[in-house]
Design a protein around this motif. Structure first.
Motif, PDB file in Angstrom:
ATOM      1  N   GLY A 239       0.848  -1.176  -0.067  1.00 37.09           N
ATOM      2  CA  GLY A 239      -0.065   0.298  -0.039  1.00 37.09           C
ATOM      3  C   GLY A 239       0.850   1.146  -0.015  1.00 37.09           C
ATOM      4  N   LYS A 243       1.514   3.863  -3.268  1.00 40.53           N
ATOM      5  CA  LYS A 243       1.164   5.222  -2.892  1.00 40.53           C
ATOM      6  C   LYS A 243       2.411   6.322  -3.612  1.00 40.53           C
ATOM      7  CE  LYS A 243      -0.796   8.709   0.012  1.00 40.53           C
ATOM      8  NZ  LYS A 243      -1.507   8.970   1.161  1.00 40.53           N
ATOM      9  N   LEU A 278      -3.809  -0.920   0.897  1.00 43.72           N
ATOM     10  CA  LEU A 278      -4.369   0.165  -0.093  1.00 43.72           C
ATOM     11  C   LEU A 278      -5.426   0.858   0.748  1.00 43.72           C
ATOM     12  CD1 LEU A 278      -4.575  -1.734  -3.372  1.00 43.72           C
ATOM     13  CD2 LEU A 278      -2.713   0.354  -2.670  1.00 43.72           C
TER      14      LEU A 278
END
Ligand SMILES: *Cc1c(COP(=O)(O)O)cnc(C)c1O
Length: 430
Positions: A239, A243, A278
């Protein structure tokens, strides 16, 4: 037809999760979980000097086990020529070429091995968190780890990731392989000194054998793909990494720019952990969907029936042959399937013929070899804006319909990087 009847008929099905909740209030999935994911991330950081030294292919990224986020213009054009209705940006996460293990299992499997290694060494007071971990690449440490065994049940790829990393540290590793495991994976592991035990049973059977065998030995650790939090949080580190990659690629994710992610699902650990990571990063602005083979829709069946791990695909007459050997799992992880209840947007199933077509087309158009399981995510991409799909309901209900031209889609390609050329040729000729 009810969803169960569609599954029973081995049709391609789509299911929307009615229990998904808003996670805008971030603390719902931060709190404890956030600490765990951060701890996994820090652990990977501490091991960078070791990984960099032991696996020279990671040299250019300083030991970071991460994959590229790719645009796939030729494949995108092909999909659109063939009727795909997708209006936003299409990206592919190339976990097939994650270093060391060549599949998404590099995230979770390797994390758990590193955690075991670290904790044993801490306990023996031969390692301190502030040490430079390249010292683990030594006879002294290999000797130390050779007194311990790591065991795992696998359809192939988890065994590869754990076998390769475990053996490189010096552990004795036993991989319990289910019947669909490919011969080349067993050979590769044996070359690395890993003990491979083969069963003529399914994945749950191989896991059970490993669990029992390990329980008899006080110096043995069992990596439990059906329940492990250490695997899960290793996967979840994706995650934070994603990003950063999206930011660098100039892809916004916010209320007006939704992100859709399509993940191939077996027992659920990898796609579940990634979804969890996420959701921590993007909350309600990310929409995660799993994709399973029509013969093994264990997560869809478990979640839609409310029975989770207590129902298997065999009970509804499925579990037949599939080209998606990495997803050949009859019962979902108890831990992950429940964890996904408030987070997952939905599940799709896909037929082998489509997996094989996408595999071949990705190879032809983008020169990227993916194994059949790794191509499952394309099914989600093709369904999400398909006017005949129940996804339409999802888009309307979540006020996404108008935002779709500004959306980004990620097809998570999960494996294939270590497939030998002869085996690639064979798969491409199917
Ligand atoms: C293991 C695997 C998956 C799915 O991961 P699970 O944790 O079993 O759900 C997807 N693709 C490939 C190539 C895999 O090896």
């Amino acid at each position: 037809m009810t969803i169960r009847e569609q599954l029973q008929a081995a049709q391609e099905a789509a299911w929307l999760n009615p229990e998904k909740i808003k996670v805008a209030e971030r603390e719902k999935i931060c709190g404890h979980g956030f600490v765990e994911v951060k701890a996994a991330q820090n652990r990977f950081m501490r091991f960078l000097p070791f990984i960099r030294r032991r696996f020279p292919e990671t040299e250019d990224r300083k030991g970071v086990i991460e994959s590229r986020l790719l645009v796939i213009p030729e494949m995108t054009a092909w999909l659109k020529e063939n009727g795909a209705a997708v209006s936003g940006r299409i990206l592919l996460k190339d976990d097939a070429h994650l270093p060391v293990a060549g599949s998404v299992k590099a995230r979770g499997g390797i994390h758990e091995v590193l955690k075991i290694a670290e904790q044993l060494a801490f306990k023996a007071k031969i390692l301190h968190p502030t040490d430079k971990y390249d010292k683990l690449d030594s006879e002294e440490f290999r000797q130390f780890y050779s007194r311990y065994t790591i065991q795992v049940g696998s359809t192939g790829n988890l065994g590869l990731s754990i076998g390769i990393m475990g053996a490189s540290l010096g552990f004795r590793v036993i991989v319990h392989m289910s019947r669909e495991a490919k011969e080349w994976k067993k050979e590769l592991l044996r070359e690395k000194g890993v003990i491979v035990l083969e069963y003529d049973g399914d994945y749950s059977h191989a896991v059970a054998e490993g669990r029992n065998n390990s329980a008899k030995d006080p110096n043995s650790f069992f990596i439990d793909d059906e329940n492990s939090e250490d695997l899960f949080f290793g996967y979840a580190t994706a995650g934070m990494r994603l990003k950063m990659q999206l930011y660098k690629a100039g892809v916004s994710v916010d209320r007006d720019h939704p992100l859709f992610v399509y993940l191939p699902c077996g027992v659920g650990g990898a796609p579940g952990g990634i979804t969890y990571g996420l959701k921590q990063m993007f909350g309600d602005n990310v929409h995660c969907f799993f994709v399973e083979p029509v013969q093994d829709p264990c997560m869809l069946l478990g979640m839609s029936s409310g029975k989770y791990e207590e129902i298997s695909v065999e009970e509804i007459g499925l579990g037949g042959q599939t080209a998606a050997d990495g997803l050949t799992v009859g019962r979902p992880s108890a831990f992950v399937s429940k964890m996904m209840r408030p987070l997952l947007s939905g599940c799709f199933t896909v037929k082998d013929e489509h997996l094989l077509t996408w595999m071949k087309t990705m190879y032809e158009k983008e020169h990227l070899f993916l194994e059949p399981s790794a191509c499952a995510g394309f099914q989600g991409l093709l369904q999400i804006e398909n006017p005949d799909s129940i996804c339409r309901e999802y888009l309307e209900k979540n006020q996404l319909t108008e935002k779709m031209p500004d959306a980004a889609h990620i097809v998570w390609a999960t494996g294939g990087g270590l497939v030998p050329t002869t085996e690639q040729t064979h798969l491409l000729s199917l």
